[in-house]
Design a protein around this motif. Structure first.
Motif, short mmCIF file in Angstrom:
data_model
loop_
_atom_site.label_atom_id
_atom_site.label_comp_id
_atom_site.label_asym_id
_atom_site.label_seq_id
_atom_site.Cartn_x
_atom_site.Cartn_y
_atom_site.Cartn_z
N VAL A 7 0.87 -1.23 0.07
CA VAL A 7 0.08 0.04 0.15
C VAL A 7 1.03 1.28 0.03
O VAL A 7 1.76 1.51 0.80
N ILE A 8 0.57 2.19 -0.74
CA ILE A 8 1.08 3.68 -0.64
C ILE A 8 0.11 4.47 -0.51
O ILE A 8 -1.04 4.52 -1.16
N GLN A 84 3.70 12.40 -10.58
CA GLN A 84 2.65 11.71 -11.47
C GLN A 84 2.24 10.28 -10.90
O GLN A 84 3.05 9.48 -10.07
N VAL A 85 0.85 10.00 -11.02
CA VAL A 85 0.60 8.61 -10.70
C VAL A 85 -0.04 7.88 -12.07
O VAL A 85 -0.74 8.65 -12.83
N VAL A 93 1.61 3.19 -9.92
CA VAL A 93 3.11 3.57 -9.94
C VAL A 93 3.00 5.16 -9.37
O VAL A 93 2.48 5.99 -10.23
N VAL A 94 3.78 5.46 -8.49
CA VAL A 94 3.79 6.89 -7.91
C VAL A 94 5.25 7.23 -8.14
O VAL A 94 6.26 6.72 -7.68
N THR A 95 5.32 8.47 -9.02
CA THR A 95 6.54 9.18 -9.40
C THR A 95 6.99 10.23 -8.46
O THR A 95 6.00 11.27 -8.58
N THR A 96 7.96 10.65 -7.79
CA THR A 96 8.16 11.54 -6.79
C THR A 96 9.49 12.16 -7.38
O THR A 96 10.09 11.84 -8.18
N ASP A 97 9.87 13.41 -6.88
CA ASP A 97 10.91 13.97 -7.14
C ASP A 97 12.32 13.41 -6.48
O ASP A 97 13.21 13.49 -6.93
N THR A 98 12.05 12.43 -5.72
CA THR A 98 13.07 11.68 -5.20
C THR A 98 13.37 10.06 -5.66
O THR A 98 14.09 9.41 -5.24
N GLY A 99 12.02 9.64 -6.31
CA GLY A 99 11.98 8.05 -6.60
C GLY A 99 10.77 7.43 -7.15
O GLY A 99 9.86 8.44 -7.45
N ALA A 244 -3.36 17.43 -8.66
CA ALA A 244 -2.77 17.84 -10.07
C ALA A 244 -2.08 16.46 -10.55
O ALA A 244 -2.35 16.07 -11.75
N PRO A 245 -1.54 15.93 -9.84
CA PRO A 245 -0.89 14.57 -10.22
C PRO A 245 -1.89 13.30 -10.72
O PRO A 245 -1.28 12.43 -11.14
N LEU A 246 -3.12 13.49 -10.15
CA LEU A 246 -3.86 12.36 -10.68
C LEU A 246 -4.81 12.54 -11.50
O LEU A 246 -5.45 11.82 -12.13
#
Length: 308
Positions: A7-8, A84-85, A93-99, A244-246
């Motif tokens: 779970v994220i 982004q998701v 898939v969850v993309t962040t500024d760190t990974g 916004a990322p969704l």
């Protein structure tokens, strides 16, 4: 390298923290992501007096207590600004500024931000007379003169609510008529405690260093700058859902909110939403916690069904 979890949870306010508690207690591997400190908007609240179990508690202290209660069950907390998701089969898939992170179950707890006026004194006196929530803070202004800035449904609803205990409520609006629905306007105009200042551009929120003392505004018709003495300023000029990322996964409505059913399920299987980001009326710590408990359990149920 992509990291995998069961779970994220995006957002570590009260809803996200509670979801992490319930999911991790069910022996799921849980990642809790936030771009800031856990606790969310509670960290900007000086005193909370409407959360069961505490006659009054500071917001950051309540956030710390919630966070500590979930860590013992193995949830992991990471800082990250979600960019982004996306969907990849049953995985989110969850993309962040760190990974980048993947999980079959995703809980959205990103909340909503109150639109600010961006004027002098607004940030300085946040929690010291400036508020964005009458239900949260009305009790601190009993028998005080209060200003409400705005003219829509929220401003007038909250103004009426504040007038129950305030000495007076003055609505400052930049137009010459309200935008609130007619039934609310009728109730407001009939309330002897409510006053209205029209065609007014709020320029600053003033104080003595400790708390608010007045509001400075400009009469748009005359150009004259005036002051209104007040001990509290409640600002209602809009609320912005943090979604916004969704936008590419089909769970957000036209206004930017996330509709869910009573199980916190969105239109996409395995994605749940809790707290202030949901399309709902009351946005409080208590019902965010309730949302989070449901979503944490529903994420477990979803994963069990996938494995059957």
């Amino acid at each position: 390298m992509t990291q995998n979890y069961d779970v994220i949870i995006i957002g570590a306010g009260p809803g996200g923290l509670t979801a992490a508690l319930y999911a991790s207690r069910a022996n799921l591997s849980v990642l809790l992501l936030d771009r800031g400190l856990y606790g969310g908007q509670m960290n900007n609240t000086d005193a909370i007096d409407n959360y069961p179990g505490f006659s009054e508690i500071k917001g950051p202290e309540l956030g710390e207590k919630m966070y500590n209660s979930i860590m013992k069950f193995g949830a992991k907390f990471e800082y990250g600004d979600v960019q982004q998701v996306s969907l990849e089969g049953n995985y989110k898939v969850v993309t962040t500024d760190t990974g980048e992170y993947r999980a079959p179950a995703l809980i959205i707890a990103t909340g909503a931000d109150h639109r600010h006026l961006n004027i002098p004194g607004e940030d300085e006196y946040a929690g010291k007379g400036v508020s964005y929530c009458a239900v949260c803070d009305a009790a601190f202004f009993k028998n005080e003169d209060i200003a409400v800035i705005g003219g829509g449904d929220s401003a007038i609803e909250e103004g009426i609510y504040l007038a129950q205990n305030a000495k007076s409520v003055t609505v400052i609006h930049r137009r010459d008529q309200l935008r609130a629905q007619p039934t609310l306007q009728k109730r407001a105009f009939a309330n002897e405690k409510m006053n209205f200042i029209w065609n007014a551009e709020t320029e600053s929120i003033d104080g003595d260093g400790n708390r608010v003392t007045s509001v400075t505004y400009k009469d748009k018709e005359t150009g004259i700058t005036k002051k209104l003495t007040t001990r509290g300023v409640f600002i209602y000029v809009g609320v912005i859902p943090q979604t916004a990322p969704l936008k590419d996964i089909g769970i957000v409505n036209e206004q930017g909110w996330i509709p869910t059913d009573e199980h916190m399920k969105t239109k996409v299987a395995g994605i749940f939403a809790v707290g202030d980001v949901r399309a709902k009326d009351l946005r409080q710590i208590a019902n965010a916690v309730g949302d989070g408990s449901i979503a944490g359990q529903e994420a477990y149920n979803y994963l069990q069904a996938l494995n059957d």
